[in-house]
Design a protein around this motif. Structure first.
Motif, mmCIF file in Angstrom:
data_model
loop_
_atom_site.group_PDB
_atom_site.id
_atom_site.type_symbol
_atom_site.label_atom_id
_atom_site.label_comp_id
_atom_site.label_asym_id
_atom_site.label_seq_id
_atom_site.Cartn_x
_atom_site.Cartn_y
_atom_site.Cartn_z
ATOM 1 N N ALA A 172 0.829 -1.201 0.000
ATOM 2 C CA ALA A 172 0.000 0.000 0.000
ATOM 3 C C ALA A 172 0.866 1.256 0.000
ATOM 4 O O ALA A 172 1.844 1.341 0.739
ATOM 5 N N ASN A 173 0.454 2.222 -0.844
ATOM 6 C CA ASN A 173 1.170 3.481 -0.965
ATOM 7 C C ASN A 173 0.388 4.608 -0.311
ATOM 8 O O ASN A 173 -0.839 4.676 -0.431
ATOM 9 N N VAL A 174 1.123 5.499 0.346
ATOM 10 C CA VAL A 174 0.540 6.680 0.976
ATOM 11 C C VAL A 174 1.381 7.886 0.582
ATOM 12 O O VAL A 174 2.613 7.813 0.591
ATOM 13 N N VAL A 175 0.715 8.988 0.205
ATOM 14 C CA VAL A 175 1.415 10.251 0.005
ATOM 15 C C VAL A 175 0.804 11.278 0.942
ATOM 16 O O VAL A 175 -0.422 11.363 1.062
ATOM 17 N N VAL A 176 1.652 12.004 1.647
ATOM 18 C CA VAL A 176 1.198 13.095 2.504
ATOM 19 C C VAL A 176 1.451 14.392 1.743
ATOM 20 O O VAL A 176 2.580 14.685 1.350
ATOM 21 N N ALA A 177 0.367 15.141 1.510
ATOM 22 C CA ALA A 177 0.455 16.369 0.721
ATOM 23 C C ALA A 177 -0.187 17.524 1.502
ATOM 24 O O ALA A 177 -1.098 17.294 2.311
ATOM 25 N N PRO A 178 0.267 18.760 1.281
ATOM 26 C CA PRO A 178 1.286 19.162 0.305
ATOM 27 C C PRO A 178 2.720 18.996 0.776
ATOM 28 O O PRO A 178 3.636 19.528 0.147
ATOM 29 N N ASP A 179 2.937 18.237 1.862
ATOM 30 C CA ASP A 179 4.300 17.968 2.328
ATOM 31 C C ASP A 179 5.148 17.341 1.229
ATOM 32 O O ASP A 179 6.356 17.566 1.152
ATOM 33 N N GLY A 180 4.517 16.500 0.398
ATOM 34 C CA GLY A 180 5.241 15.852 -0.692
ATOM 35 C C GLY A 180 6.123 14.722 -0.218
ATOM 36 O O GLY A 180 7.309 14.666 -0.550
ATOM 37 N N VAL A 181 5.554 13.797 0.558
ATOM 38 C CA VAL A 181 6.314 12.659 1.074
ATOM 39 C C VAL A 181 5.563 11.380 0.739
ATOM 40 O O VAL A 181 4.380 11.254 1.064
ATOM 41 N N TYR A 182 6.258 10.451 0.104
ATOM 42 C CA TYR A 182 5.689 9.158 -0.287
ATOM 43 C C TYR A 182 6.177 8.057 0.642
ATOM 44 O O TYR A 182 7.371 7.985 0.975
ATOM 45 N N TYR A 183 5.239 7.179 1.009
ATOM 46 C CA TYR A 183 5.558 5.970 1.769
ATOM 47 C C TYR A 183 5.015 4.761 1.015
ATOM 48 O O TYR A 183 3.997 4.857 0.331
#
Length: 298
Positions: A172-183
Motif C-alpha cells: 500500500a502506498n501513501v502520500v502526505v500532501a502538500p508535504d510531498g512525502v511518499y511511503y
C-alpha cells in the motif's frame, strides 16, 4: 488461473526485494476532486464531466505539472450532496499551501483553475492520501483499502482514499500532501506508525519512498541519512549540491541542529532485470535502482 496462481505485483516486488528509496514521482502540486462513484482505470481523465470544464481543469493542471487525483472517504457514502475539491501546493520555500472548495455541478470544478493561479493558505493540516485504485491495479485495492480503513479510524478528517499515485508494486502506498512525502510497502499497522511519526514531524527511513521535490538519487541520499542518523523533520535536511558522473552521484546535504551539519552521500544507479512490475501490465520492464554506496559526515 486459480487464486493461488494469480499474479500480484506487490507480492512479487517483496519477493525480489525491490528498493523503495528514490521511487517517489517528482511534483509539488496536487489537485484533488472528491468523487464517490466508481473510479475509471484512468481516474479523472475517464470521468463523464462537462467537456469544457474538464478540459479547462486539465489544461491548468498540466501547465503547472499538477497531478489530478480523485478522492473519497473510506467506506460507502451517498453520492448526493456537495463534494470537495482542493489544490495543494509545496512551494519553493517549503511552504505547505492549500485551497479547498465544493462542487455539486460539473461547472463548479472551474474553481480549480483559479485556485491553481493563487498561492493558497498555509496552516492547514496535511492531507493523507491512500492509493486504493483497484480499477488501475489490483494490489492498490487489496493492500490499500485496509490501510485506508486503519488510517481513517485514527485521523478521519485528514485521510482520503485516492486514485493512482504511482508505484503499484509498493502497495500500500501513501502520500502526505502538500508535504510531498511518499511511503510504500505499508500495512495497517506500519501505516499508522509512519503517519503518526510524519504528523509529529519525525520522518523515519522505514517505508520512505522519497520527497517529491527531489530527484531519485537525492531521495535515496536523504533516506540514507535518515537511516544512518535517525528520524528528522520534513525540512531538517536540505540538498545543497548534486554532482553527477555517469551513473554515480555525490550529493551534499546540510542539516539543522541537532542533526549533522554536513553529510556527503554517494549514490550509484543501475537497472534491474526485466520483470512484470504491475498486476495489469503484462509486458516485462526494468526499473532504476539508486544504491547508496557511502555516507560521510563533512
Amino acid at each position: 488461473m486459480t487464486a493461488a496462481e494469480r499474479f500480484f505485483c506487490a507480492d512479487a516486488a517483496r519477493a525480489r526485494g525491490d528498493s523503495l528509496a528514490g521511487t517517489a514521482p517528482y511534483g509539488s502540486v496536487w489537485v484533488l476532486v472528491e468523487y464517490r462513484g466508481g473510479w475509471p482505470p484512468n481516474g479523472f481523465d475517464g470521468l463523464d464531466l462537462d467537456p469544457r470544464t474538464k478540459a479547462a481543469v486539465f489544461t491548468a493542471a498540466h501547465a503547472v505539472r499538477a497531478r489530478i487525483l480523485l478522492i473519497r472517504r473510506h467506506g460507502r457514502h451517498s453520492a448526493a450532496g456537495h463534494r470537495r475539491w482542493a489544490v495543494l501546493r509545496h512551494d519553493d520555500s517549503g511552504g505547505h499551501r492549500q485551497e479547498w472548495g465544493t462542487w455539486s455541478r460539473d461547472q463548479d470544478l472551474a474553481g480549480i483553475v483559479g485556485a491553481l493561479d493563487r498561492p493558497g493558505e498555509t496552516g492547514g493540516p496535511p492531507v493523507v492520501l491512500v492509493c486504493a485504485h483497484g480499477q488501475h491495479d489490483t494490489c492498490c485495492a487489496v493492500r490499500g483499502r485496509p490501510v485506508g480503513r486503519a488510517l481513517s479510524e485514527r485521523w478521519p478528517h485528514q485521510v482520503w482514499e485516492c486514485t493512482h499515485i504511482g508505484g503499484d508494486r509498493f502497495a500500500a502506498n501513501v502520500v502526505v500532501a502538500p508535504d510531498g512525502v511518499y511511503y510504500g510497502n505499508l500495512d495497517a499497522v506500519s501505516a499508522v506508525t509512519a503517519v503518526e511519526g510524519h504528523l509529529a514531524d519525525r520522518i523515519h527511513a522505514d517505508h520512505l519512498r522519497g520527497y517529491t521535490d527531489l530527484f531519485p538519487p537525492q531521495q535515496a541520499a536523504v533516506a540514507a541519512v535518515l537511516q544512518r542518523f535517525g528520524p528528522a523533520g520534513r525540512h531538517d535536511y536540505t540538498v545543497v549540491g548534486t554532482h553527477r558522473d555517469d551513473n554515480c552521484w555525490r550529493i551534499r546535504i546540510t542539516g539543522r541542529p541537532p542533526h549533522p551539519a554536513v553529510v556527503d552521500v554517494e549514490v550509484r544507479s543501475h537497472r534491474t532485470p526485466p520483470s512484470q512490475l504491475t498486476c495489469r501490465g503484462l509486458s516485462m520492464s526494468s526499473a532504476a535502482v539508486y544504491e547508496v554506496t557511502a555516507v560521510s559526515v563533512g
